[in-house]
Each structure stands twice: as structure tokens, then as C-alpha cells.
Design a protein around this motif. Structure first.
Motif, PDB file in Angstrom:
ATOM      1  N   GLY A  66     -41.454 -42.587   9.381  1.00 37.92           N
ATOM      2  CA  GLY A  66     -40.804 -41.215   9.222  1.00 37.92           C
ATOM      3  C   GLY A  66     -40.517 -40.429  10.939  1.00 37.92           C
ATOM      4  O   GLY A  66     -41.108 -41.132  11.766  1.00 37.92           O
ATOM      5  N   MET A  67     -39.521 -40.042  10.525  1.00 37.54           N
ATOM      6  CA  MET A  67     -38.904 -39.009  11.668  1.00 37.54           C
ATOM      7  C   MET A  67     -38.628 -37.678  12.379  1.00 37.54           C
ATOM      8  O   MET A  67     -39.438 -36.966  12.834  1.00 37.54           O
ATOM      9  CB  MET A  67     -37.332 -39.650  12.365  1.00 37.54           C
ATOM     10  N   THR A  68     -38.230 -36.981  11.303  1.00 36.01           N
ATOM     11  CA  THR A  68     -38.345 -36.023  10.904  1.00 36.01           C
ATOM     12  C   THR A  68     -38.187 -34.622  10.214  1.00 36.01           C
ATOM     13  O   THR A  68     -38.600 -35.399   8.585  1.00 36.01           O
ATOM     14  CB  THR A  68     -36.794 -35.732  11.717  1.00 36.01           C
ATOM     15  N   THR A 214     -48.506 -50.259  12.690  1.00 35.83           N
ATOM     16  CA  THR A 214     -49.049 -50.565  13.855  1.00 35.83           C
ATOM     17  C   THR A 214     -47.784 -49.541  14.957  1.00 35.83           C
ATOM     18  O   THR A 214     -48.731 -48.760  16.461  1.00 35.83           O
ATOM     19  CB  THR A 214     -48.116 -51.868  14.469  1.00 35.83           C
ATOM     20  N   SER A 215     -46.587 -49.306  14.672  1.00 35.52           N
ATOM     21  CA  SER A 215     -45.728 -48.405  15.679  1.00 35.52           C
ATOM     22  C   SER A 215     -46.074 -49.379  17.135  1.00 35.52           C
ATOM     23  O   SER A 215     -46.552 -48.183  18.575  1.00 35.52           O
ATOM     24  CB  SER A 215     -45.547 -47.011  15.470  1.00 35.52           C
ATOM     25  N   GLY A 216     -45.876 -50.587  17.216  1.00 32.90           N
ATOM     26  CA  GLY A 216     -46.344 -50.612  18.553  1.00 32.90           C
ATOM     27  C   GLY A 216     -45.865 -50.469  19.599  1.00 32.90           C
ATOM     28  O   GLY A 216     -44.317 -49.755  19.522  1.00 32.90           O
ATOM     29  N   GLY A 219     -40.628 -49.923  21.428  1.00 35.64           N
ATOM     30  CA  GLY A 219     -39.273 -49.684  21.097  1.00 35.64           C
ATOM     31  C   GLY A 219     -39.459 -48.592  22.253  1.00 35.64           C
ATOM     32  O   GLY A 219     -39.809 -48.058  23.381  1.00 35.64           O
ATOM     33  N   THR A 220     -38.846 -47.096  21.105  1.00 38.71           N
ATOM     34  CA  THR A 220     -38.745 -45.983  21.343  1.00 38.71           C
ATOM     35  C   THR A 220     -40.192 -45.728  21.946  1.00 38.71           C
ATOM     36  O   THR A 220     -41.999 -45.896  21.542  1.00 38.71           O
ATOM     37  CB  THR A 220     -38.882 -45.602  20.018  1.00 38.71           C
ATOM     38  N   THR A 221     -40.038 -45.173  23.013  1.00 35.60           N
ATOM     39  CA  THR A 221     -41.436 -44.615  23.963  1.00 35.60           C
ATOM     40  C   THR A 221     -41.425 -43.039  23.807  1.00 35.60           C
ATOM     41  O   THR A 221     -40.383 -42.809  24.440  1.00 35.60           O
ATOM     42  CB  THR A 221     -41.556 -45.402  25.188  1.00 35.60           C
TER      43      THR A 221
END
Ligand code: FNR
Length: 350
Positions: A66-68, A214-216, A219-221
């Protein structure tokens, strides 16, 4: 306070062409080596990539995370990525539905069922917002887009750097517990780039959460993205904590130790990364930034090409580990490097 639609546009534009990823920390998937199988004894074209998540079958164990939503550019991105998810049989998530909760006129920017009737579709709301809404209001967000599950995102790191961000995080655990109990669809507790730690996962398990993303770190910060938008003082703070968080690979194993259904995500960029996340136990693998970039720059054809490259690379990893289906890939023999070993040993439940 900047308008939510403006903020969504800032986020998309920064992520599309600035350096928004971890600088020194990696997601530690680089510490996972799959053993090569010289005698795979399988027909590569017959390898079964199918998987299931939140009660839906997928043609491949991949999620477009999910992003936008909530702005015209966001609507185009959601529709194009959902269309590709439908074609390739992947799961797809929308970004935070807070904007449509505030302004129902924005609902259409999240609706994708017209182009993606069959996909596993994930809704999204922040834990702080969930705590301010009734279950019925939250249920409406799910119903308005026809979601199969709701991601409740946890993002204290981002909020503390975002100039207009939340600072009071009390009540989130109770809100998630209530939604797990009362919502008609499964709740997925989702980080946004800082990873889920053993203690967070224990708390989530205790209130009955069965699905996590997890979205660890690695990666994107989002601490980084907000640092770029922030005035000087918060920018310095954001720089200091740029790489903060639990690496993805560690977070996946922590969650599997607690018998959760796991979306392994955070810094995955290729089908090989997806294969390594799954080999650590993830049920499916999620990616955000590379899909955004492919779609932003080259539209649906670019996204489709990226998806096809991922599927080919994943199939190749399965062939070279002798895995004829995703369950076998989850059991594939592997070597874990010392840095990841140490993260895994630091879990009280190891
Ligand atoms: C995100 N992410 C995100 N997560 C969420 O739960 N709600 C949201 O609204 C957003 N918005 C958003 C916008 C953009 C442009 C990006 C790139 C990402 C976070 C995303 O779902 C994911 O957890 C992280 O980006 C980490 O994965 P990657 O990007 O390293 O693959």
C-alpha cells in the motif's frame, strides 16, 4: 497544516526520484544464502508459484504494498498497479485511507475493483487514526473499496519527524484489539519501514493479531522522506535516525516464531529478494518503492514489465533450490550470515 492531498503528492514525488532508502543498514536479506541444487529434478515451467493470503488465492506470492490515494496522481497509480495485480494474480494494497475518511469525495482515488475484481485487496489506515474512529467508520473504509483485509499501519518513526505528525501514541493497542475483535475482515498490523520487533510482535500476538507486514528497515525510510520535507531542526533529527529500525530479515523470522501470517517486506527489490524473504518463512513478499517508480515513470506497461521480471527471478530461485512450489521454497536449505544470526539470537523467544 498542509493539506493531505498536497502531502500525498510530496510523498510520491520525493519517492519517485530522490534517495529515500536506507544508507548504511541493509534489510539483511543479503545475509541469507540459499543452497544451490544441481539436481533440481523438476520442470521449471511447471513450478507452482501460487499462494494464498487473507483467504484469497494468488497466482504468485507477491504483494504490491500500500502506498497511496487521496490525490489525482494517486488515483492513476492505484488503478494502474491494481490492473497489473489483476493480470499477474498478485495482491495489492492502497495507501492510508485517512484522506477519504476526512473527505468522502476522495473515495474514488482508492477504488480499484472496476479494474481488479479478483485481487486480494488490502485497505489501510494508521493506528492513531483507527484509535480516533469507531469500528463502524473503519468498516465503511473497508466496504467502500471492497477490501479483503485492513492494514493498520504503525509509523511512530515517521510521525516524529513529520512536521505535522502525531506525537501521542496512546490507545493504539486497544484500537487494534477492538478491530481484530469486531471488524468483518482480517487485520494486518503493518510497519512502514522500521520493522516489527520481538516486543511489538508479542504485544500484537497477545491481542489476537494473526497477520503482520514486517516492512523492515533497509528499504524506503519514512524517517528519511519526512526529513526531506521538514524544517531544519527536524531535518537534523531525521538525518540522525535515517536508518533506524529492525532489518526486514530479522523481523520476518521473529514473526514466524510467533506463528503469524507474514508479509515479508522492507527493501525487497527483485524476485531473488522475494525468494529469500519466503525462504525465511514469509508467506508472501511485499514491495512498494520499485512498483511506484516503474509505474510513475513508465505507467502500467513499466509496472507489468517489473512484475514479470520479479516472477521470472522468483521462478529461477525456485528452480535452483529445487523447490516445485512455494511451500518447498519456505523450507529451502539456507545459510544465515553472522549479522542476521545475532539479530535472531537477540529475540527472547529464539
Ligand atoms: C508508502 N508506505 C505506506 N505504508 C502505509 O501503510 N500507508 C501508506 O499510506 C504508505 N504510503 C507510502 C507511499 C509511498 C510513495 C511509498 C514508497 C511507501 C510504506 C510502504 O507500504 C512500505 O511499507 C515501505 O515503503 C517499505 O517497503 P519498500 O518501499 O522498501 O519496498
Amino acid at each position: 497544516r498542509p493539506d493531505i492531498s498536497d502531502r500525498k503528492r510530496d510523498h510520491i514525488e520525493l519517492c519517485a526520484d530522490q534517495d529515500v532508502e536506507a544508507r548504511i543498514k541493509t534489510n539483511l536479506l543479503d545475509a541469507v544464502e540459499l543452497f544451490h541444487d544441481s539436481l533440481p529434478e523438476l520442470d521449471v515451467d511447471a513450478i507452482d508459484l501460487s499462494a494464498s493470503f487473507a483467504g484469497k488465492r494468488l497466482k504468485a506470492p507477491l504483494l504490491i504494498t500500500g502506498m497511496t490515494g487521496g490525490a489525482p496522481e494517486a488515483e492513476r497509480i492505484n488503478k494502474e498497479l491494481a490492473m497489473v495485480a489483476q493480470e499477474l494474480g498478485l495482491a495489492f494494497g492502497v495507501g492510508s485511507q485517512r484522506a477519504m475518511a476526512r473527505n468522502p469525495d476522495l473515495t474514488a482515488t482508492y477504488q480499484v475493483r472496476d479494474v481488479a475484481p479478483d485481487i486480494c485487496l488490502l485497505g489501510n489506515i494508521g493506528a492513531v487514526q483507527a484509535a480516533e474512529m469507531s469500528t463502524a467508520q473503519t468498516e465503511d473504509l473497508v466496504g467502500a473499496i471492497g477490501a479483503d483485509a485492513l492494514c493498520v499501519h504503525l509509523n511512530p518513526g515517521q510521525e516524529l519527524i513529520q512536521p505535522e505528525g502525531d506525537r501521542d501514541f496512546r490507545g493504539c493497542i486497544d484500537a487494534i484489539a477492538r478491530l481484530v475483535e469486531e471488524l468483518s475482515v482480517p487485520v494486518i498490523a503493518k510497519e512502514t519501514g522500521c520493522g516489527l520487533s520481538p516486543r511489538t510482535l508479542d504485544r500484537l500476538a497477545k491481542i489476537g493479531v494473526k497477520h503482520v507486514d514486517t516492512s523492515g528497515a533497509g528499504g524506503t525510510t519514512w524517517i528519511g522522506v519526512e526529513a526531506m520535507r521538514a524544517p531544519a531542526a527536524q531535518q537534523t533529527l531525521g538525518e540522525l535516525y535515517w536508518d533506524w529500525g529492525v532489518p526486514t530479515a530479522a523481523s520476518i523470522v521473529y514473526a514466524k516464531r510467533r506463528e503469524m501470517n507474514v508479509i515479508g517486506s522492507g527493501g525487497l527489490r527483485t524476485g531473488y529478494d522475494a525468494a529469500r524473504a519466503i525462504a525465511l518463512g514469509a508467506d508472501i513478499a511485499g514491495m512498494a518503492l520499485p512498483w511506484l517508480r516503474a509505474c510513475y515513470n513508465e505507467g502500467a506497461p513499466g509496472a507489468r514489465a517489473f512484475g514479470e521480471r520479479c516472477l521470472t527471478a522468483l521462478r529461477t530461485a525456485m528452480a535452483l533450490t529445487g523447490s516445485s512450489n512455494v511451500d518447498e521454497l519456505r523450507q529451502a536449505p539456507k545459510m544465515i550470515g553472522p549479522r542476521l544470526e545475532r539479530w535472531l539470537a537477540a529475540d527472547p523467544r529464539r
